[in-house]
Design a protein around this motif. Structure first.
Motif, PDB file in Angstrom:
ATOM      1  N   ALA A   1     128.141  60.233 -52.355  1.00 14.53           N
ATOM      2  CA  ALA A   1     127.159  59.603 -53.244  1.00 14.53           C
ATOM      3  C   ALA A   1     126.289  58.675 -52.410  1.00 14.53           C
ATOM      4  CB  ALA A   1     127.872  58.818 -54.336  1.00 14.53           C
ATOM      5  N   GLY A   2     125.007  58.663 -52.704  1.00 10.97           N
ATOM      6  CA  GLY A   2     124.085  57.788 -51.981  1.00 10.97           C
ATOM      7  C   GLY A   2     124.320  56.335 -52.345  1.00 10.97           C
ATOM      8  N   PRO A   3     123.852  55.422 -51.498  1.00  8.54           N
ATOM      9  CA  PRO A   3     124.041  53.990 -51.782  1.00  8.54           C
ATOM     10  C   PRO A   3     123.165  53.571 -52.959  1.00  8.54           C
ATOM     11  CG  PRO A   3     122.676  54.306 -49.837  1.00  8.54           C
ATOM     12  CD  PRO A   3     123.148  55.664 -50.256  1.00  8.54           C
ATOM     13  N   GLN A   4     123.745  52.916 -53.911  1.00 11.66           N
ATOM     14  CA  GLN A   4     123.020  52.471 -55.093  1.00 11.66           C
ATOM     15  C   GLN A   4     122.872  50.957 -55.044  1.00 11.66           C
ATOM     16  OE1 GLN A   4     121.766  54.808 -57.146  1.00 11.66           O
ATOM     17  NE2 GLN A   4     122.712  56.284 -55.778  1.00 11.66           N
ATOM     18  N   GLY A   5     121.720  50.479 -55.391  1.00  9.23           N
ATOM     19  CA  GLY A   5     121.505  49.040 -55.487  1.00  9.23           C
ATOM     20  C   GLY A   5     121.581  48.287 -54.177  1.00  9.23           C
ATOM     21  N   ILE A   6     121.170  48.890 -53.074  1.00 11.58           N
ATOM     22  CA  ILE A   6     121.230  48.160 -51.804  1.00 11.58           C
ATOM     23  C   ILE A   6     119.872  47.585 -51.406  1.00 11.58           C
ATOM     24  CG2 ILE A   6     123.171  49.511 -50.949  1.00 11.58           C
ATOM     25  CD1 ILE A   6     121.124  50.874 -49.022  1.00 11.58           C
ATOM     26  N   LYS A   7     118.858  47.784 -52.252  1.00  5.09           N
ATOM     27  CA  LYS A   7     117.537  47.258 -51.916  1.00  5.09           C
ATOM     28  C   LYS A   7     117.641  45.746 -51.699  1.00  5.09           C
ATOM     29  CE  LYS A   7     112.775  46.952 -53.366  1.00  5.09           C
ATOM     30  NZ  LYS A   7     111.735  47.438 -54.227  1.00  5.09           N
ATOM     31  N   GLY A   8     117.168  45.296 -50.548  1.00  8.94           N
ATOM     32  CA  GLY A   8     117.198  43.879 -50.217  1.00  8.94           C
ATOM     33  C   GLY A   8     118.562  43.344 -49.847  1.00  8.94           C
ATOM     34  N   ALA A   9     119.547  44.230 -49.683  1.00 15.05           N
ATOM     35  CA  ALA A   9     120.915  43.775 -49.411  1.00 15.05           C
ATOM     36  C   ALA A   9     121.178  43.491 -47.934  1.00 15.05           C
ATOM     37  CB  ALA A   9     121.923  44.814 -49.905  1.00 15.05           C
ATOM     38  N   TYR A  10     120.314  43.980 -47.041  1.00 15.16           N
ATOM     39  CA  TYR A  10     120.553  43.825 -45.608  1.00 15.16           C
ATOM     40  C   TYR A  10     119.369  43.124 -44.961  1.00 15.16           C
ATOM     41  CZ  TYR A  10     124.206  47.208 -46.504  1.00 15.16           C
ATOM     42  OH  TYR A  10     125.295  47.844 -47.012  1.00 15.16           O
ATOM     43  N   THR A  11     119.677  42.249 -44.017  1.00 18.06           N
ATOM     44  CA  THR A  11     118.650  41.540 -43.272  1.00 18.06           C
ATOM     45  C   THR A  11     118.833  41.857 -41.791  1.00 18.06           C
ATOM     46  OG1 THR A  11     118.637  39.765 -44.892  1.00 18.06           O
ATOM     47  CG2 THR A  11     117.695  39.269 -42.747  1.00 18.06           C
TER      48      THR A  11
ATOM     49  N   LYS B   1     111.078  35.657 -32.665  1.00 18.72           N
ATOM     50  CA  LYS B   1     111.911  36.538 -33.483  1.00 18.72           C
ATOM     51  C   LYS B   1     111.236  36.814 -34.811  1.00 18.72           C
ATOM     52  CE  LYS B   1     114.988  32.957 -35.300  1.00 18.72           C
ATOM     53  NZ  LYS B   1     116.382  32.513 -35.381  1.00 18.72           N
ATOM     54  N   VAL B   2     111.686  37.880 -35.451  1.00 15.42           N
ATOM     55  CA  VAL B   2     111.177  38.246 -36.775  1.00 15.42           C
ATOM     56  C   VAL B   2     112.361  38.749 -37.594  1.00 15.42           C
ATOM     57  CG1 VAL B   2     110.518  40.588 -36.101  1.00 15.42           C
ATOM     58  CG2 VAL B   2     109.396  39.521 -38.027  1.00 15.42           C
ATOM     59  N   VAL B   3     112.386  38.376 -38.860  1.00 17.70           N
ATOM     60  CA  VAL B   3     113.477  38.770 -39.753  1.00 17.70           C
ATOM     61  C   VAL B   3     112.905  39.727 -40.790  1.00 17.70           C
ATOM     62  CG1 VAL B   3     115.179  37.962 -41.418  1.00 17.70           C
ATOM     63  CG2 VAL B   3     114.660  36.570 -39.400  1.00 17.70           C
ATOM     64  N   LYS B   4     113.581  40.853 -40.985  1.00 15.78           N
ATOM     65  CA  LYS B   4     113.151  41.862 -41.970  1.00 15.78           C
ATOM     66  C   LYS B   4     114.311  42.155 -42.912  1.00 15.78           C
ATOM     67  CE  LYS B   4     109.121  42.880 -40.099  1.00 15.78           C
ATOM     68  NZ  LYS B   4     107.853  42.776 -40.749  1.00 15.78           N
ATOM     69  N   THR B   5     113.978  42.392 -44.162  1.00 15.72           N
ATOM     70  CA  THR B   5     114.972  42.780 -45.170  1.00 15.72           C
ATOM     71  C   THR B   5     114.714  44.230 -45.530  1.00 15.72           C
ATOM     72  OG1 THR B   5     115.020  40.530 -46.011  1.00 15.72           O
ATOM     73  CG2 THR B   5     115.894  42.251 -47.460  1.00 15.72           C
ATOM     74  N   ASN B   6     115.802  45.005 -45.703  1.00 19.78           N
ATOM     75  CA  ASN B   6     115.613  46.419 -46.023  1.00 19.78           C
ATOM     76  C   ASN B   6     114.851  46.589 -47.317  1.00 19.78           C
ATOM     77  OD1 ASN B   6     118.140  45.663 -47.449  1.00 19.78           O
ATOM     78  ND2 ASN B   6     118.152  47.814 -48.046  1.00 19.78           N
ATOM     79  N   PRO B   7     113.947  47.574 -47.349  1.00 20.70           N
ATOM     80  CA  PRO B   7     113.137  47.802 -48.565  1.00 20.70           C
ATOM     81  C   PRO B   7     113.942  48.424 -49.688  1.00 20.70           C
ATOM     82  CG  PRO B   7     112.568  49.361 -46.837  1.00 20.70           C
ATOM     83  CD  PRO B   7     113.585  48.434 -46.276  1.00 20.70           C
TER      84      PRO B   7
END
Length: 104
Positions: free
Chosen positions: A68-78, A98-104
């Motif tokens: 199953a694909g990951p559900q609800g992970i938008k914005g969960a990783y930096t 440095k630059v910090v990005k959050t997963n879309p």
């Protein structure tokens, strides 16, 4: 010998023509000795402008069949990207190396 061609962000050596001389001498023992340009190295010096080059990067994650694909992970990783050394290229929005990005 001359250098031709172009690549965005790269400036070719302004002295594009290089003279090559090959001196061949009979060593008198059944062999020949060839010396190119008196043993001097031929060098083309090109310069690279890192600001002129854009390298787009896209990462696509695929879920193998049966998972199953990951559900609800938008914005969960930096992710934090830091320069390996002073002056190393980073995205335009980098602050203090440095630059910090959050997963879309």
């Amino acid at each position: 010998m001359n250098e031709t061609g172009s690549v965005p962000g790269v400036t070719n050596d302004p002295n594009v023509n290089k003279r090559i001389t090959v001196d061949v001498t009979d060593k008198g023992n059944g062999t020949l000795l060839a010396v190119v340009n008196g043993g001097e190295t031929i060098v083309f010096t090109n310069s690279y402008d890192e600001a002129a080059v854009v390298i787009p990067v896209t990462k696509v994650l695929e879920v193998p069949e049966g998972f199953a694909g990951p559900q609800g992970i938008k914005g969960a990783y930096t992710f934090t990207f830091e320069a390996a050394s002073a002056g190393a290229p980073l995205p335009a929005d980098a602050v203090d190396g440095k630059v910090v990005k959050t997963n879309p």
